[in-house]
Write a protein that holds these residues in place. Structure first.
Motif, PDB file in Angstrom:
ATOM      1  N   LEU A  69      -4.674   2.030   7.657  1.00 36.77           N
ATOM      2  CA  LEU A  69      -3.239   1.766   7.643  1.00 36.77           C
ATOM      3  C   LEU A  69      -2.433   3.056   7.779  1.00 36.77           C
ATOM      4  O   LEU A  69      -1.370   3.070   8.401  1.00 36.77           O
TER       5      LEU A  69
ATOM      6  N   VAL B 189       0.872  -6.959   9.163  1.00 32.47           N
ATOM      7  CA  VAL B 189       1.819  -5.976   8.623  1.00 32.47           C
ATOM      8  C   VAL B 189       3.231  -6.560   8.740  1.00 32.47           C
ATOM      9  O   VAL B 189       3.676  -6.914   9.837  1.00 32.47           O
TER      10      VAL B 189
ATOM     11  N   VAL C 235      -4.186  -6.781  10.998  1.00 32.04           N
ATOM     12  CA  VAL C 235      -5.144  -5.831  10.440  1.00 32.04           C
ATOM     13  C   VAL C 235      -6.312  -6.567   9.799  1.00 32.04           C
ATOM     14  O   VAL C 235      -6.195  -7.721   9.377  1.00 32.04           O
TER      15      VAL C 235
ATOM     16  N   ASN D  76      -1.245 -11.211   3.299  1.00 35.32           N
ATOM     17  CA  ASN D  76      -2.649 -11.579   3.219  1.00 35.32           C
ATOM     18  C   ASN D  76      -2.879 -12.958   3.854  1.00 35.32           C
ATOM     19  O   ASN D  76      -2.221 -13.930   3.477  1.00 35.32           O
TER      20      ASN D  76
ATOM     21  N   SER E 147      -6.532  -0.996   4.517  1.00 38.09           N
ATOM     22  CA  SER E 147      -6.180  -2.346   4.099  1.00 38.09           C
ATOM     23  C   SER E 147      -7.331  -2.961   3.316  1.00 38.09           C
ATOM     24  O   SER E 147      -8.495  -2.844   3.716  1.00 38.09           O
TER      25      SER E 147
ATOM     26  N   VAL F  55       1.575  -5.778   3.652  1.00 38.02           N
ATOM     27  CA  VAL F  55       0.684  -6.621   4.449  1.00 38.02           C
ATOM     28  C   VAL F  55       0.664  -8.032   3.868  1.00 38.02           C
ATOM     29  O   VAL F  55       0.447  -8.224   2.663  1.00 38.02           O
TER      30      VAL F  55
ATOM     31  N   TYR G  27       0.847  -1.195   0.000  1.00 34.30           N
ATOM     32  CA  TYR G  27       0.000   0.000   0.000  1.00 34.30           C
ATOM     33  C   TYR G  27       0.883   1.245   0.000  1.00 34.30           C
ATOM     34  O   TYR G  27       1.458   1.610   1.028  1.00 34.30           O
TER      35      TYR G  27
ATOM     36  N   ARG H  57      -9.661  -6.222   6.902  1.00 34.26           N
ATOM     37  CA  ARG H  57     -10.045  -5.527   5.674  1.00 34.26           C
ATOM     38  C   ARG H  57     -10.885  -4.309   6.066  1.00 34.26           C
ATOM     39  O   ARG H  57     -11.862  -4.423   6.821  1.00 34.26           O
TER      40      ARG H  57
ATOM     41  N   SER I 287      -7.341  -8.899   5.112  1.00 32.78           N
ATOM     42  CA  SER I 287      -6.952  -9.122   6.507  1.00 32.78           C
ATOM     43  C   SER I 287      -5.613  -9.855   6.513  1.00 32.78           C
ATOM     44  O   SER I 287      -5.305 -10.611   5.589  1.00 32.78           O
TER      45      SER I 287
END
Length: 440
Positions: free
Chosen positions: A61, A80, A55, A101, A74, A99, A35, A57, A77
């Protein structure tokens, strides 16, 4: 009634047939997502997470770094991993939040509003701001700023820019065909902010099925109408679409609001609906993968942060090694040398071509044919501006209105001598504007 248009412009090969009839397909990324902290015009967002944080969804962030800025959320989910430099579509390196996933897509609880008509203007603008909505047609200007002009009572028109004039791109077309209610309801939300304005949905006439569909849905909406535009590049340029729809003109030192207009891309208006009605921040966007080197051109709903490489794989990869890869459209997009680039809020396409036509021809001296002048939608003299650029005559460049160039590339497209007119002008314009900012 004739088609609405502007003077100048060009008619490049459209190439939309490759993907226009391909319905939007959900793409769920498998690996890590990156990101970028700057997916908008203005100050970069400031990370609010650290390595090791879990984190969800829709979780924040990075928060907005100033008034003209936008937060980043984000789209999956996971965990980080780190914050590090990553390549952008323009070739720069920029801080990115990485992140991992987890593939579960657990979401935060979104604050859905049953009836948005009871919201105040301040509440609507706050929801748009908090959701990180920006100009998703490529400009990336924070939308909450655009929707708060100094004199809101003087806004006469809200224009939905549905032209999608760039060749090959069909992401906006598919969005309108499959989710037209988001466009219409998003327009109604904006009109709620400007009680004296009319809403105009402006669509090029190479999308007749889309025009009929939207017209049928707004028949009973007294403040919303559909404007049929002539198919011509750059019909979707902000200045061009304002002139085509209203007959009003703006120049570089003006904002559309100075001409009583606000212009938003169809994806942006849909994001406004998501933000205000559904309480969802910008996490996804519709994305076109196309070009004659792609095995299966199509349109995807992708998560921001997804790698271009993974999206191309979802389109069954390449038929052959491409000579040219472009992020965005072929007229104003950016040539890529690496597909390890993440999707942002403003990136809508990846194009891969078997031939690099721009480099196939040798540049020759200007023959003074005037084709660039005929094509320029700003009525400039690109050949002369390019010469000033090559010789470093910045004073003359400004004197001949070089700063009014919208960098559409129409002049380079029609030049029989294959001169890099737009590139030269763009480079000098950037230099002059940088020097002016540094003097402040």
């Amino acid at each position: 009634m004739g088609l609405h248009t502007f003077k100048g412009g060009v008619h490049p090969v459209e190439g939309k047939d490759l993907s226009k009839d391909k319905p939007i397909k959900e793409l769920l990324p498998k690996g890590e997502l990156a990101y970028l902290v700057s997916q908008h015009i203005g100050a970069p967002a400031k990370p609010v997470v650290s390595a090791g944080d879990t984190v969800l969804r829709g979780q924040l962030l990075a928060e907005a770094g100033g008034f003209v800025s936008a937060p980043i959320f984000s789209s999956v989910s996971g965990t980080v991993k780190k914050i590090e430099k990553r390549r952008t579509a323009t070739g720069d390196m920029m801080d990115a939040i990485i992140v991992e996933n987890d593939g579960e897509y657990k979401e935060v609880e979104f604050d859905e509003v049953e009836d948005y008509t009871v919201l105040s203007n301040e509440e609507i603008l706050q929801k748009v701001k908090d959701a990180g909505v920006v100009g998703m047609g490529g400009a990336g200007f924070p939308t909450h700023v655009k929707l708060a002009p100094k004199e809101p009572d003087k806004i006469d028109y809200i224009i939905a820019n549905c032209a999608e004039c760039e060749p090959y791109l069909t992401c906006d077309y598919r969005l309108m065909m499959e989710y037209p209610e988001k466009l219409i309801e998003g327009m109604k939300i904006i009109l709620q902010l400007f009680p004296h304005a009319k809403g105009i949905i402006a669509i090029e006439n190479n999308k007749p099925d889309c025009i009929l569909r939207i017209r049928s849905l707004v028949e009973k909406e007294p403040r919303i109408s559909v404007c049929e535009l002539q198919t011509k590049y750059p019909q979707g340029g902000e200045r061009q679409i304002i002139h085509a729809v209203t007959g009003r003109d703006i120049y570089s030192k003006m904002l559309p609001a100075d001409a009583g207009c606000i212009v938003d891309n169809v994806a942006t208006i849909s994001a406004i609906y998501d933000a205000v009605k559904e309480g969802k921040p910008v996490m996804d966007r519709i994305f076109t993968v196309s070009g004659d080197a792609v095995c299966e051109p199509r349109n995807f709903r992708v998560k921001t942060g997804t790698s271009f490489k993974e999206i191309l794989e979802a389109a069954d990869g390449l038929k052959s090694t491409p000579e040219k890869m472009i992020a965005g459209g072929p007229m104003m997009g950016f040539a890529l040398f690496d597909l390890d680039v993440p999707v942002t809020k403003t990136t809508g396409a990846l194009l891969c071509f078997t031939k690099d036509e721009a480099s196939m021809y040798e540049t020759t001296p200007c023959i003074n044919c005037g084709r660039c002048v005929e094509a320029c939608p700003e009525r400039l003299i690109p050949s002369r501006l390019s010469k000033f650029s090559e010789t470093g005559q910045k004073d003359l460049f400004e004197e001949w209105y070089g700063l009014e160039c919208i960098e559409c590339g129409s002049c380079s497209y029609v030049c029989p001598a294959r001169r890099p007119l737009a590139q030269n002008i763009k480079a000098t314009k950037k230099t002059i504007l940088t020097e002016k900012r540094n003097k402040k």
